[in-house]
Design an enzyme around this catalytic site. Structure first.
Site, PDB file in Angstrom:
ATOM      1  N   GLU A  94      12.593 -84.373  23.995  1.00  0.00           N
ATOM      2  CA  GLU A  94      11.325 -83.840  24.068  1.00  0.00           C
ATOM      3  C   GLU A  94      10.555 -85.119  24.476  1.00  0.00           C
ATOM      4  OE1 GLU A  94       8.285 -80.816  21.973  1.00  0.00           O
ATOM      5  OE2 GLU A  94      10.490 -81.090  21.205  1.00  0.00           O
TER       6      GLU A  94
ATOM      7  N   GLU B 297       8.107 -83.547  10.875  1.00  0.00           N
ATOM      8  CA  GLU B 297       7.449 -82.429  11.605  1.00  0.00           C
ATOM      9  C   GLU B 297       7.432 -81.289  10.936  1.00  0.00           C
ATOM     10  OE1 GLU B 297       8.460 -80.142  15.922  1.00  0.00           O
ATOM     11  OE2 GLU B 297      10.165 -81.245  14.886  1.00  0.00           O
TER      12      GLU B 297
END
Length: 863
Positions: A461, A738
């Site tokens: 990502e 996260e």
């Protein structure tokens, strides 16, 4: 001699070489002990022609206007400043600083993109090439500059000497519209006579595999090309230019493959150390292919490049089998390994990376499609030191296999890489767990500020998510001087903004899954266009930055006004809401206890309000009034839709009350008091565990503090049960996660596909630590005035913070004493501060250090 100002700096750059502005703004700090500036004078030396501005009556010393005719391309000017304070005596002149323009006009460029001419399968893992050219200099060299960029990534060499120390250049921009070039002083490696210039090339973001679900190749093109222009000035004043053109050659090198996600494979048996020298072997080198690039798209950098900023040895090396070792570096970081290896020819050494362990092995599932594996094949001619060139990994642990002999810390080091920003902010307090939390925030910023602000550095990502930096920008601006980097990235946001005003989820835009493509307007993410320029203005005092990005924010708010319609409620679209609320299941991170359209409408009001603030600062009075009225209308609509008559929110959740309080959406003291009380009740009802996601978490400590529940904000901060900030610390985290439970209490990994252990967004609480626990915050743009207002709690007995403002050092160090609170505060020269210790009236202080004791203040007030 009287004291002198600090040397002049240019824009937001660390140095002035290759600047892209013809009239760069100038900044300086005052001579030590100067309370304020009343005037200044600048001296400009242009190749021996000296111009002085004369005395300019002004207190401006941050981003002062360029005082003379604009720079021409390549022009070099040396600048000094002197200042006046309260009296009529001028300071000494500062030490000289030099600014040198890059190539400011498209017509300055002769270079064309050149690269390998052989056939390549664009859908394959292509082998990188190197390009080079021999040239002869018939005269002695006075100085030389290399202007260089690439379709892909480059590392240049001249006569066998590496040019620069940057990594992954030219970085990632919206390549079709903005391709960054760098300028290097390459005088030293050149010589009269035979010379060779060459460059390693890598796919990078340009044509490498980028994105989720297998990614996409060739997003910007299929070629891998160098654009380079070497300009040599001789001692007699004549010049020689060597630019990329059809006369260059190409060949494959020892890099067999390189990818940002995958890693790099290097065969030392194929490496000719003399390849970039006149003594090179000509075998296998073939003519290049010449491609195209519009020179109008070539731009100079606004900040420093990515560099190695630290080296970390392993804290442990554990043999796990024949030639196999597990390394722990004690810190989750972003970078790569440098190894010094020896062994027979053909020996293959494999380096694998991961952030965490599972059952004593590398936990690679969170990496998804990023294999993060580097491979070195030895030539067998003695110890060989190697580090990959065109990849980075996010890791704390590494596995090395295929090693011959003993592996010791002398053989391997982790080299930390990120944008080489100047560190500007520090925090510490009496609670070691909070200190570790703060260090985790710093490390997550370092790992994700890699040319642009990314979400995570390890998996497939690593994108410039707009919502993440929108909430984290205040923290980022305290910790590092990131103004230039974020300004440049906001230029890319503007370049990617759709004609209707939609701001993408991430910038640069690449193909995504159905949730991200086609691009839709999303609250909190698109609001980066209004809120982040405002934060940068507040923290760095750059009004022109605010002016340049104002049209982007205006277009965004105008879009939201159309979407919301006359009722001013934004209740359409695929909103992310309070992303990663702790109750969200692993496979549905957008599932939240807060109505996503409540969040969207709140952000609509917040952006409109800040656009009004920006317009007022810029002198756009009509726009300020228009968007101020719009913000009032949205706030009224918000209350009508989402606030029940008794004061409860329709989403009775912490995030709902946070946005209502912190975005000033409530009506009157009674409604605000109810919201604050209900927020505190909800927090305490869940035993002060986190119940917020990306939207609510950056706001909740401030919402509690400002509504009279400071004690509850400290309860939230110091909770160690999952989910909480200190839970992650208790689980050994060295970066921000996260998900609140990326690693679960039983030691297992969160099964979700989004399980990063290095994600700075939830670390936005550090801004509250700086402003509330330590008590240091700006009250005018650029910290021209500042407040020292510590608010105590959780048994913390001392705290300190220091920030390098545009005007100099601001700092506070307070401690509890038997008599009360004692604080040492530092106000930068040319600035003013207000000190407000608990239970005491505010005290105004000027530049310098001040010791202030609450016992003395209360005694004075009583008297």
């Amino acid at each position: 001699m009287s004291p002198q100002p600090a040397p002049v700096t240019f824009e937001h750059l660390r140095d002035g070489l290759g600047i892209g502005q013809c009239a760069p703004r100038l900044s300086w700090q005052l001579p030590p002990g100067t309370a304020f500036q009343t005037a200044y004078e600048l001296e400009l030396d242009r190749a021996g022609t000296v111009h002085r501005t004369g005395r300019i009556d002004s207190d401006g010393q941050n981003l002062a206007p360029w005082p003379d005719r604009p720079l021409a391309s390549r022009e070099r000017v040396t600048i000094r400043v002197r200042t006046w304070g309260a009296g009529d005596e001028a300071s000494a002149w500062s030490q000289p600083s030099t600014v040198e323009a890059g190539l400011l006009d498209a017509a300055d460029w002769q270079a064309e993109p050149v690269g390998a001419a052989w056939h390549e399968d664009p859908d394959s893992d292509r082998r990188p090439s190197r390009v080079r050219r021999d040239f002869h200099l018939t005269k002695p060299v006075a100085h030389a500059r290399l202007y260089i960029t690439a379709h892909g990534l480059y590392e240049a060499e001249i006569n066998g000497v590496r040019v620069g120390d940057d990594t992954l250049s030219p970085g990632w921009t919206v390549y079709g519209k903005r391709l960054r070039y760098y300028t290097y002083d390459v005088t030293a490696p050149l010589t009269e006579g035979a010379n060779t210039i060459g460059a390693w090339l890598g796919d990078g973001w340009y044509r490498g595999r980028i994105g989720f679900d297998g990614g996409n190749r060739n997003i910007y093109g299929t070629d891998q090309s160098l654009i380079a222009q070497l300009e040599v000035t001789h001692t007699d004043g004549t010049t020689t230019t060597v630019a990329t053109d059809a006369s260059w050659q190409a060949a494959t090198g020892p890099i067999l493959f390189s990818g940002l996600y995958e890693g790099e494979t290097f065969d030392a048996r194929l490496h000719d150390p003399a390849w970039s020298t006149p003594q090179h072997d000509d075998a296998r080198w073939t003519p290049v292919a010449v491609r195209e690039r519009d020179p109008l798209t070539l731009i100079a950098p606004k900040s420093s490049p990515v560099r190695c900023t630290q080296e970390i040895p392993p804290v442990s090396i554990t043999p796990t089998g024949a030639g196999r070792h597990l390394l722990d570096f004690g810190q989750n970081l972003v970078g790569r390994l440098a190894v010094t290896a020896d062994g027979p020819a053909g020996t293959t050494i494999t380096l694998r990376h991961a952030e965490v362990l599972q059952n004593g092995e590398l936990a690679t599932r969170p990496l998804r499609g990023a294999t993060s594996t580097d491979v070195l094949t030895l030539a067998g001619n003695g110890p060989f030191t190697w580090e990959p060139r065109f990849t980075l990994h996010g890791f704390r642990y590494a596995e090395i296999s295929g090693w011959h002999g003993e592996l010791t810390p002398a053989h391997v080091t982790a080299r930390v890489h990120h944008t080489d920003m100047r560190r500007t902010g520090w925090f510490e307090c009496s609670d070691d767990m909070i200190n570790r939390l703060h260090e985790n925030v710093v490390w997550s910023m370092r790992g994700n500020f890699v040319d642009l602000p990314t979400d995570c550095p390890q998996r497939d990502e690593r994108l410039g998510w707009t919502g993440d930096i929108q909430v984290f920008a205040p923290t980022a601006c305290f910790l590092y001087d990131c103004a230039g980097m974020l300004d440049s990235w906001l230029d890319d946001v503007a370049a990617e903004q759709l004609p209707d005003g939609t701001v993408p989820w991430y910038v640069p835009v690449i193909p995504g899954g159905p949730q991200w493509t086609p691009i839709q307007p999303g609250a909190a993410w698109g609001d980066v266009s209004t809120l982040t320029p405002w934060v940068l203005y507040q923290r760095f005092g750059d009004l022109e930055l605010l002016r340049r990005h104002f049209p982007m924010g205006r277009t965004w708010v105008d879009l939201l006004e159309r979407l919301a319609g006359e009722d001013r409620i934004w209740d359409t679209g695929d909103q992310l809401g309070d992303w990663l609320d702790p109750i969200a299941p692993p496979d549905d991170p957008g599932a939240s206890r807060t109505d996503r359209y409540l969040v969207a409408t709140a952000y609509f009001a917040h952006s409109a309000r800040h656009l009004s603030y920006s317009a007022k600062e810029l002198g756009y009075e009509d726009a300020a009034a228009t968007y101020g009225r719009l913000a009032d209308e949205i706030a009224a609509a918000f209350r009508g839709r989402y606030v029940e008559p008794g004061g409860c929110m329709t989403s009775d959740s912490p995030t709902a009350y946070c946005v209502a309080l912190m975005f000033d959406l409530l009506d009157g003291d009674a409604q605000r008091a109810f919201a604050g009380d209900r927020l505190a009740e909800l927090v305490l009802g869940d035993d002060a565990r986190i119940a917020t996601g990306f939207v609510g978490t950056p706001l909740i400590c401030d919402a509690l503090t400002e509504s009279g529940h400071l004690d509850v904000s400290y309860r939230l901060l110091t909770q160690t049960q999952c989910p909480s900030w200190l839970y992650t610390v208790s689980m050994g985290a060295t970066t921000i996660w996260e998900r609140w439970d990326s690693l679960r209490p039983d030691g297992t990994l969160n099964p979700g596909g989004m399980t990063s252990f290095n994600h700075y967004a939830l670390g936005a609480v550090a801004d509250w630590l700086h402003r509330t626990v330590a008590g240091l915050e700006p009250t005018r743009p650029g910290y021209r005035t500042l407040a020292f207002r510590p608010r105590l709690g959780a048994g913390i007995t001392w705290a300190k913070a220091r920030h390098e403002t545009p005007y100099g050092t601001a700092a506070i160090a307070w401690e509890q004493t038997a008599a009360g609170i004692s604080a040492l505060v530092t106000v930068p020269d040319g600035c003013e501060g207000v000190v407000e210790l608990p239970g005491c009236s505010p005290v105004t202080v000027g530049a310098g250090e001040h010791r202030i004791d609450s016992s003395a203040l209360t005694a004075d007030q009583a008297a």
